[in-house]
Design a protein around this motif. Sequence first.
Motif, PDB file in Angstrom:
ATOM      1  N   LEU A 291      -5.903  19.470 -31.642  1.00 48.80           N
ATOM      2  CA  LEU A 291      -6.114  18.585 -32.790  1.00 48.80           C
ATOM      3  C   LEU A 291      -7.117  19.186 -33.767  1.00 48.80           C
ATOM      4  CD1 LEU A 291      -6.265  15.044 -31.166  1.00 48.80           C
ATOM      5  CD2 LEU A 291      -4.565  15.866 -32.786  1.00 48.80           C
ATOM      6  N   VAL A 292      -7.943  20.090 -33.277  1.00 51.45           N
ATOM      7  CA  VAL A 292      -8.972  20.705 -34.105  1.00 51.45           C
ATOM      8  C   VAL A 292      -8.322  21.767 -34.991  1.00 51.45           C
ATOM      9  CG1 VAL A 292     -11.141  21.960 -34.059  1.00 51.45           C
ATOM     10  CG2 VAL A 292     -10.624  20.327 -32.249  1.00 51.45           C
TER      11      VAL A 292
ATOM     12  N   GLN B 254       1.276  24.835 -38.100  1.00 49.88           N
ATOM     13  CA  GLN B 254       0.608  23.565 -38.386  1.00 49.88           C
ATOM     14  C   GLN B 254       1.656  22.468 -38.376  1.00 49.88           C
ATOM     15  OE1 GLN B 254      -1.649  23.223 -42.019  1.00 49.88           O
ATOM     16  NE2 GLN B 254      -2.882  21.615 -41.101  1.00 49.88           N
ATOM     17  N   ASP B 255       1.413  21.450 -37.556  1.00 50.00           N
ATOM     18  CA  ASP B 255       2.311  20.312 -37.457  1.00 50.00           C
ATOM     19  C   ASP B 255       2.060  19.356 -38.617  1.00 50.00           C
ATOM     20  OD1 ASP B 255       3.499  21.174 -35.037  1.00 50.00           O
ATOM     21  OD2 ASP B 255       1.734  20.487 -33.949  1.00 50.00           O
ATOM     22  N   PRO B 256       3.033  18.485 -38.927  1.00 52.25           N
ATOM     23  CA  PRO B 256       2.870  17.539 -40.041  1.00 52.25           C
ATOM     24  C   PRO B 256       1.621  16.651 -39.924  1.00 52.25           C
ATOM     25  CG  PRO B 256       5.150  17.578 -39.335  1.00 52.25           C
ATOM     26  CD  PRO B 256       4.369  18.404 -38.340  1.00 52.25           C
TER      27      PRO B 256
ATOM     28  N   SER C 131      -2.357  18.969 -36.872  1.00 53.42           N
ATOM     29  CA  SER C 131      -2.750  19.690 -35.671  1.00 53.42           C
ATOM     30  C   SER C 131      -2.145  21.091 -35.685  1.00 53.42           C
ATOM     31  CB  SER C 131      -2.308  18.931 -34.419  1.00 53.42           C
ATOM     32  OG  SER C 131      -0.898  18.826 -34.375  1.00 53.42           O
ATOM     33  N   LEU C 132      -2.738  21.988 -34.907  1.00 58.64           N
ATOM     34  CA  LEU C 132      -2.248  23.356 -34.824  1.00 58.64           C
ATOM     35  C   LEU C 132      -1.637  23.612 -33.460  1.00 58.64           C
ATOM     36  CD1 LEU C 132      -5.093  25.505 -36.419  1.00 58.64           C
ATOM     37  CD2 LEU C 132      -2.986  24.706 -37.470  1.00 58.64           C
ATOM     38  N   SER C 133      -0.638  24.484 -33.432  1.00 60.80           N
ATOM     39  CA  SER C 133      -0.086  24.940 -32.169  1.00 60.80           C
ATOM     40  C   SER C 133       0.143  26.438 -32.283  1.00 60.80           C
ATOM     41  CB  SER C 133       1.214  24.210 -31.835  1.00 60.80           C
ATOM     42  OG  SER C 133       2.180  24.425 -32.829  1.00 60.80           O
ATOM     43  N   SER C 134       0.246  27.104 -31.143  1.00 60.09           N
ATOM     44  CA  SER C 134       0.508  28.540 -31.154  1.00 60.09           C
ATOM     45  C   SER C 134       1.363  28.906 -29.964  1.00 60.09           C
ATOM     46  CB  SER C 134      -0.804  29.332 -31.126  1.00 60.09           C
ATOM     47  OG  SER C 134      -1.444  29.180 -29.881  1.00 60.09           O
TER      48      SER C 134
ATOM     49  N   ALA D  98      19.620   6.066 -35.468  1.00 61.12           N
ATOM     50  CA  ALA D  98      18.315   5.457 -35.222  1.00 61.12           C
ATOM     51  C   ALA D  98      17.239   6.509 -34.997  1.00 61.12           C
ATOM     52  CB  ALA D  98      18.389   4.531 -34.025  1.00 61.12           C
ATOM     53  N   TYR D  99      17.619   7.711 -34.641  1.00 64.65           N
ATOM     54  CA  TYR D  99      16.648   8.760 -34.361  1.00 64.65           C
ATOM     55  C   TYR D  99      16.574   9.733 -35.530  1.00 64.65           C
ATOM     56  CZ  TYR D  99      14.260  12.694 -32.337  1.00 64.65           C
ATOM     57  OH  TYR D  99      13.368  13.706 -32.114  1.00 64.65           O
ATOM     58  N   ILE D 100      15.377   9.936 -36.030  1.00 67.52           N
ATOM     59  CA  ILE D 100      15.145  10.901 -37.093  1.00 67.52           C
ATOM     60  C   ILE D 100      14.169  11.923 -36.541  1.00 67.52           C
ATOM     61  CG2 ILE D 100      14.237  11.282 -39.414  1.00 67.52           C
ATOM     62  CD1 ILE D 100      14.991   8.349 -39.991  1.00 67.52           C
ATOM     63  N   SER D 101      14.557  13.173 -36.508  1.00 69.19           N
ATOM     64  CA  SER D 101      13.676  14.192 -35.947  1.00 69.19           C
ATOM     65  C   SER D 101      12.494  14.415 -36.887  1.00 69.19           C
ATOM     66  CB  SER D 101      14.428  15.495 -35.706  1.00 69.19           C
ATOM     67  OG  SER D 101      14.921  15.993 -36.908  1.00 69.19           O
ATOM     68  N   PRO D 102      11.328  14.696 -36.309  1.00 68.05           N
ATOM     69  CA  PRO D 102      10.150  14.941 -37.142  1.00 68.05           C
ATOM     70  C   PRO D 102      10.289  16.260 -37.883  1.00 68.05           C
ATOM     71  CG  PRO D 102       9.664  15.371 -34.839  1.00 68.05           C
ATOM     72  CD  PRO D 102      11.042  14.804 -34.894  1.00 68.05           C
ATOM     73  N   PRO D 103       9.538  16.427 -38.970  1.00 70.16           N
ATOM     74  CA  PRO D 103       9.588  17.691 -39.696  1.00 70.16           C
ATOM     75  C   PRO D 103       9.148  18.850 -38.797  1.00 70.16           C
ATOM     76  CG  PRO D 103       8.360  16.033 -40.923  1.00 70.16           C
ATOM     77  CD  PRO D 103       8.639  15.469 -39.574  1.00 70.16           C
ATOM     78  N   ALA D 104       9.716  20.008 -39.008  1.00 66.77           N
ATOM     79  CA  ALA D 104       9.363  21.188 -38.216  1.00 66.77           C
ATOM     80  C   ALA D 104       7.951  21.642 -38.567  1.00 66.77           C
ATOM     81  CB  ALA D 104      10.359  22.302 -38.491  1.00 66.77           C
TER      82      ALA D 104
END
Length: 91
Positions: free
Chosen positions: A68-69, A48-50, A53-56, A23-29
């Motif tokens: 989100l920017v 960059q997330d699917p 959004s950006l993360s660092s 039932a659980y599908i992990s989100p794309p990396a």
Amino acid sequence: MTVTSIATRCAAPAGLTTGLAAAYISPPAPMFLTSIPTGAGADVHIYQDPDGSLSSDCTGCGEYAWTLVTTQDFAEEHAATCLRPPRRRAA
């Protein structure tokens, strides 16, 4: 009181393999975009997330940031001010 198993609540739709794991599908990396060096020799890695959004994360102080920017300004600002050298990796 009625108790319902989480495995029952999260069961996969009919026709699919049943059970909690199915039932659980992990989100794309997140996708690696670039690294920005800091003055102390560490790096700020930008992803960059699917959802766009950006993360660092910083290999010096370990700071994790998310926005989100879609801009690299937040990572560049951190790289310019972080004074911690790269952390040693766990053995």
